[in-house]
Design an enzyme around this catalytic site. Structure first.
Site, PDB file in Angstrom:
ATOM      1  CG  ASN A 186      35.551  31.629  46.003  1.00 20.38           C
ATOM      2  OD1 ASN A 186      34.733  31.571  45.088  1.00 20.38           O
ATOM      3  ND2 ASN A 186      36.731  31.074  45.930  1.00 20.38           N
ATOM      4  CE  LYS A 187      36.090  36.803  40.558  1.00 23.23           C
ATOM      5  NZ  LYS A 187      37.409  36.817  41.179  1.00 23.23           N
TER       6      LYS A 187
ATOM      7  N   GLY B 255      40.202  40.388  46.270  1.00 21.55           N
ATOM      8  CA  GLY B 255      40.164  41.461  45.274  1.00 21.55           C
ATOM      9  C   GLY B 255      41.510  41.806  44.668  1.00 21.55           C
TER      10      GLY B 255
ATOM     11  CG  HIS C 226      31.941  45.597  40.002  1.00 22.23           C
ATOM     12  ND1 HIS C 226      31.661  44.262  39.813  1.00 22.23           N
ATOM     13  CD2 HIS C 226      32.381  45.709  41.272  1.00 22.23           C
ATOM     14  CE1 HIS C 226      31.917  43.595  40.941  1.00 22.23           C
ATOM     15  NE2 HIS C 226      32.370  44.445  41.829  1.00 22.23           N
TER      16      HIS C 226
ATOM     17  CG  ASP D  88      36.304  44.042  34.033  1.00 19.33           C
ATOM     18  OD1 ASP D  88      35.208  44.063  34.642  1.00 19.33           O
ATOM     19  OD2 ASP D  88      37.165  43.153  34.243  1.00 19.33           O
TER      20      ASP D  88
ATOM     21  CG  ASP E 134      41.059  40.304  37.575  1.00 25.55           C
ATOM     22  OD1 ASP E 134      40.931  41.535  37.542  1.00 25.55           O
ATOM     23  OD2 ASP E 134      40.339  39.559  38.264  1.00 25.55           O
TER      24      ASP E 134
HETATM   25  P1  ADP Z   1      40.389  36.828  43.972  1.00 24.58           P
HETATM   26  O1  ADP Z   1      39.622  38.075  44.190  1.00 24.58           O
HETATM   27  O2  ADP Z   1      41.620  36.771  44.801  1.00 24.58           O
HETATM   28  O3  ADP Z   1      40.631  36.523  42.536  1.00 24.58           O
HETATM   29  P2  ADP Z   1      38.474  34.607  44.009  1.00 24.58           P
HETATM   30  O4  ADP Z   1      37.385  34.518  44.987  1.00 24.58           O
HETATM   31  O5  ADP Z   1      38.086  34.822  42.594  1.00 24.58           O
HETATM   32  O6  ADP Z   1      39.462  35.689  44.569  1.00 24.58           O
HETATM   33  O7  ADP Z   1      39.356  33.269  44.029  1.00 24.58           O
HETATM   34  C1  ADP Z   1      40.036  32.848  45.178  1.00 24.58           C
HETATM   35  C2  ADP Z   1      40.338  31.363  45.058  1.00 24.58           C
HETATM   36  O8  ADP Z   1      41.525  31.139  44.253  1.00 24.58           O
HETATM   37  C3  ADP Z   1      40.675  30.727  46.399  1.00 24.58           C
HETATM   38  O9  ADP Z   1      39.505  30.387  47.114  1.00 24.58           O
HETATM   39  C4  ADP Z   1      41.464  29.493  45.949  1.00 24.58           C
HETATM   40  O10 ADP Z   1      40.603  28.456  45.527  1.00 24.58           O
HETATM   41  C5  ADP Z   1      42.222  30.006  44.728  1.00 24.58           C
HETATM   42  N1  ADP Z   1      43.587  30.419  45.115  1.00 24.58           N
HETATM   43  C6  ADP Z   1      44.063  31.662  45.294  1.00 24.58           C
HETATM   44  N2  ADP Z   1      45.373  31.638  45.660  1.00 24.58           N
HETATM   45  C7  ADP Z   1      45.727  30.347  45.698  1.00 24.58           C
HETATM   46  C8  ADP Z   1      46.936  29.637  46.014  1.00 24.58           C
HETATM   47  N3  ADP Z   1      48.059  30.267  46.357  1.00 24.58           N
HETATM   48  N4  ADP Z   1      46.922  28.296  45.950  1.00 24.58           N
HETATM   49  C9  ADP Z   1      45.799  27.639  45.613  1.00 24.58           C
HETATM   50  N5  ADP Z   1      44.647  28.225  45.307  1.00 24.58           N
HETATM   51  C10 ADP Z   1      44.591  29.560  45.354  1.00 24.58           C
HETATM   52  P1  NG1 Z   2      38.613  40.138  41.424  1.00 27.82           P
HETATM   53  O1  NG1 Z   2      37.595  39.364  42.117  1.00 27.82           O
HETATM   54  O2  NG1 Z   2      39.066  41.285  42.176  1.00 27.82           O
HETATM   55  O3  NG1 Z   2      39.747  39.304  40.919  1.00 27.82           O
HETATM   56  C1  NG1 Z   2      36.661  40.670  39.577  1.00 27.82           C
HETATM   57  C2  NG1 Z   2      36.685  40.293  38.089  1.00 27.82           C
HETATM   58  C3  NG1 Z   2      37.210  41.468  37.239  1.00 27.82           C
HETATM   59  C4  NG1 Z   2      36.435  42.751  37.546  1.00 27.82           C
HETATM   60  C5  NG1 Z   2      36.440  43.000  39.068  1.00 27.82           C
HETATM   61  C6  NG1 Z   2      35.611  44.186  39.468  1.00 27.82           C
HETATM   62  C7  NG1 Z   2      37.168  37.984  37.419  1.00 27.82           C
HETATM   63  C8  NG1 Z   2      38.202  36.964  37.206  1.00 27.82           C
HETATM   64  N1  NG1 Z   2      37.583  39.171  37.881  1.00 27.82           N
HETATM   65  O4  NG1 Z   2      37.987  40.805  40.053  1.00 27.82           O
HETATM   66  O5  NG1 Z   2      37.091  41.141  35.860  1.00 27.82           O
HETATM   67  O6  NG1 Z   2      35.132  42.693  37.035  1.00 27.82           O
HETATM   68  O7  NG1 Z   2      35.937  41.861  39.779  1.00 27.82           O
HETATM   69  O8  NG1 Z   2      36.088  45.355  38.875  1.00 27.82           O
HETATM   70  O9  NG1 Z   2      35.996  37.739  37.175  1.00 27.82           O
END
Ligand code: ADP
Ligand code: NG1
Length: 490
Positions: A241-242, A151, A52, A54, A198
């Site tokens: 989910n963020k 994450g 948290h 970046d 990321d």
């Molecule tokens: P992360 O921390 O993994 O980036 P997020 O909450 O930002 O998690 O995003 C997760 C979302 O990305 C899932 O709810 C889904 O909508 C999408 N996603 C992740 N992996 C896949 C996949 N293999 N196929 C389709 N959608 C995916």
């Molecule tokens: P996750 O949710 O782990 O992909 C998110 C943010 C990063 C960073 C971390 C916390 C996105 C796409 N990713 O990562 O930029 O802030 O949380 O260090 O918003």
């Protein structure tokens, strides 16, 4: 084998002869009635330290993992986008693509976005970059194995795979840093204000080393991790989910408000352009340690009301909403500024300390190898078995990071804390990785303890606490080492 690879461009390699590629090609044929023209692969990542920060402008230390998003792509004469997923729980979606302005990704606030909206983010960003000039539509079939919403950056791998394949289909050439920055910007169309870690590691990752990522300009510097350390990832079996909650953006906005106030009370500056805690440090030309003191002095309260913030910044509530807050944080009436800013400055200090220790280890290892000696007593503690002092220093930084994320940033989860405590009982330091609120921990484990540690987690957490059998648990807890970044297969 590399077909072409300028060091700063995404490499184009020949298609691996693997079961997974063959299956993907077969499913593509079933879905679209033709063979794919090319494939793209984008890895997930684990962030070792620097959480948290970046989006506050501070360096982070992630590495790419083995798990990835793989996409098979075909070209279409008409301006159309056809999105499919190997996993049928992710529904298909087709849409005409004319201009990026027309590509709508509106999401109901605080609802989990449909998966294909992440794909649309990547395409929208690419179209915008190309000024809407495109030569073909695309058919995209995705296959992912990064644990989602945990994450490990599954969403960014998905956005980046979509953006990369669309650009490649249009024969657009971008170097790795350009495309990483474009993908970071593209993902914000989903509504979250992430910092870019990321997408940066997705493209700039290298085998065998983590990357020290710095911003403006974006740069990745390899950091060799100690040879006797293994990094273990363990899923806490909860997902978050963020984009489905306002938690993530709330933290981003709290950091932004803290930055504005620190600058204003320190030198009366109302400069609207400065929004990150790092920019404040740079403007005040001071150290991170001094910034910690400044936060204690200038942001003493545990809670700041919206009214108090408006008074401090000399703005109306309407101005505060439009200048500094995102659509899903305007309704907040209270903000925690001291706690968030303290976490950011102290975490930035931890990243620097972690990197410094890694560099010292590398230097000592080089000296040792060139001298043919067994190392200095300064680095190794030989009195008590083969316990490695350096790993203990690095581990303690990771534990401190977790404590801060739990108590100051309030983005942990009881299962994550449980895993961290369980690890500590075995003498292993760990921390939540990624955004938090669920997902995974990353643990620093001496190599010779790795198997016992994973076994202990399988028994004590997955089996006893969660009723997950050992065979299934191997998908949730695994050792990982630095992997390479995105590639095109053709
Ligand atoms: P992360 O921390 O993994 O980036 P997020 O909450 O930002 O998690 O995003 C997760 C979302 O990305 C899932 O709810 C889904 O909508 C999408 N996603 C992740 N992996 C896949 C996949 N293999 N196929 C389709 N959608 C995916
Ligand atoms: P996750 O949710 O782990 O992909 C998110 C943010 C990063 C960073 C971390 C916390 C996105 C796409 N990713 O990562 O930029 O802030 O949380 O260090 O918003």
């Amino acid at each position: 084998m590399n077909i072409h690879c300028k060091s700063n461009e995404v490499p184009v390699q020949s298609i691996p002869n693997s079961e997974r590629m063959r299956t993907l090609k077969d499913i593509f044929m079933v879905e679209f009635g033709c063979n794919p023209s090319f494939f793209a692969r984008v890895p997930g990542r684990v962030n070792i330290i620097g959480e948290h920060i970046d989006y506050c402008g501070y360096p982070v230390l992630p590495m790419a993992i083995e798990q990835d998003i793989l996409v098979a792509a075909g070209l279409l004469d008409e301006p159309k986008l056809c999105i499919r997923n190997v996993n049928k729980k992710y529904e298909s979606f087709d849409v005409k693509i004319n201009t990026f302005e027309e590509l709508q990704i509106e999401n109901d606030q605080n609802e989990k976005p449909n998966w294909y909206k992440y794909v649309l983010c990547g395409i929208k960003g690419a179209l915008e970059h190309l000024n809407n000039k495109k030569s073909s539509g695309v058919q995209l079939l995705f296959d992912g194995n990064i644990p989602p919403a945990s994450g490990l950056s599954s969403s960014s791998a998905l956005v980046s795979a979509a953006c990369l394949s669309f650009l490649y289909a249009q024969k657009a050439h971008l170097n790795k840093t350009e495309i990483a920055s474009l993908c970071a910007k593209s993902e914000r169309y989903i509504g979250t204000h992430g910092g870019g870690m990321d997408q940066a590691i997705a493209f700039l990752a290298e085998r065998y080393s983590a990357q020290y990522i710095t911003w403006q300009p974006l740069k990745a510097t390899p950091v060799a991790l100690p040879e006797d350390a293994t990094f273990v990832v363990a899923h806490c079996l909860a997902e978050a989910n963020k984009a489905a909650t306002d938690d993530f953006n709330q933290r981003v906005m709290e950091c932004r408000l803290a930055a504005k106030i620190l600058l204003k009370v320190s030198n009366g500056d109302k400069n609207h352009k400065i929004t990150t805690l790092r920019e404040v440090q740079e403007t005040l030309r001071t150290t991170l340690e001094d910034m910690v003191n400044l936060v204690h002095k200038q942001l003493p309260k545990d809670i700041y009301t919206k009214d108090e913030i408006c008074t401090l910044l000399e703005v109306s509530e309407k101005e505060l909403d439009s200048l500094y807050l995102s659509p899903n944080t305007k309704h907040f009436k209270e903000f925690k500024l001291k706690q968030r800013a303290l976490h950011v400055y102290e975490e930035a200090i931890r990243v620097e300390s972690f990197r410094k220790v890694c560099l010292e280890v590398l230097r000592d290892e080089k000296i040792r190898k060139s001298n043919g000696t067994n190392g200095s007593d300064k680095t190794y503690e030989n009195g008590n078995g083969n316990k490695h002092k350096t790993l203990e220093i690095l581990g303690k930084l990771m534990s401190a990071s977790h404590e801060s994320l739990k108590n100051l940033y309030e983005c942990s989860h009881p299962n994550l804390d449980y895993l961290v405590d369980l690890s500590k009982k075995m003498g292993i330091h760990s921390r939540l990785t990624g955004a938090g609120w669920a997902g995974c921990i990353v643990a620093l484990c001496p190599k010779d303890k790795t198997e016992d540690y994973i076994q202990m987690l399988k028994e004590e957490f997955y089996s006893k606490q969660c009723n997950v059998d050992k065979d299934k648990a191997k998908h949730y807890v695994f050792a990982t080492s630095p992997n390479h970044g995105a590639v095109i297969f053709k």
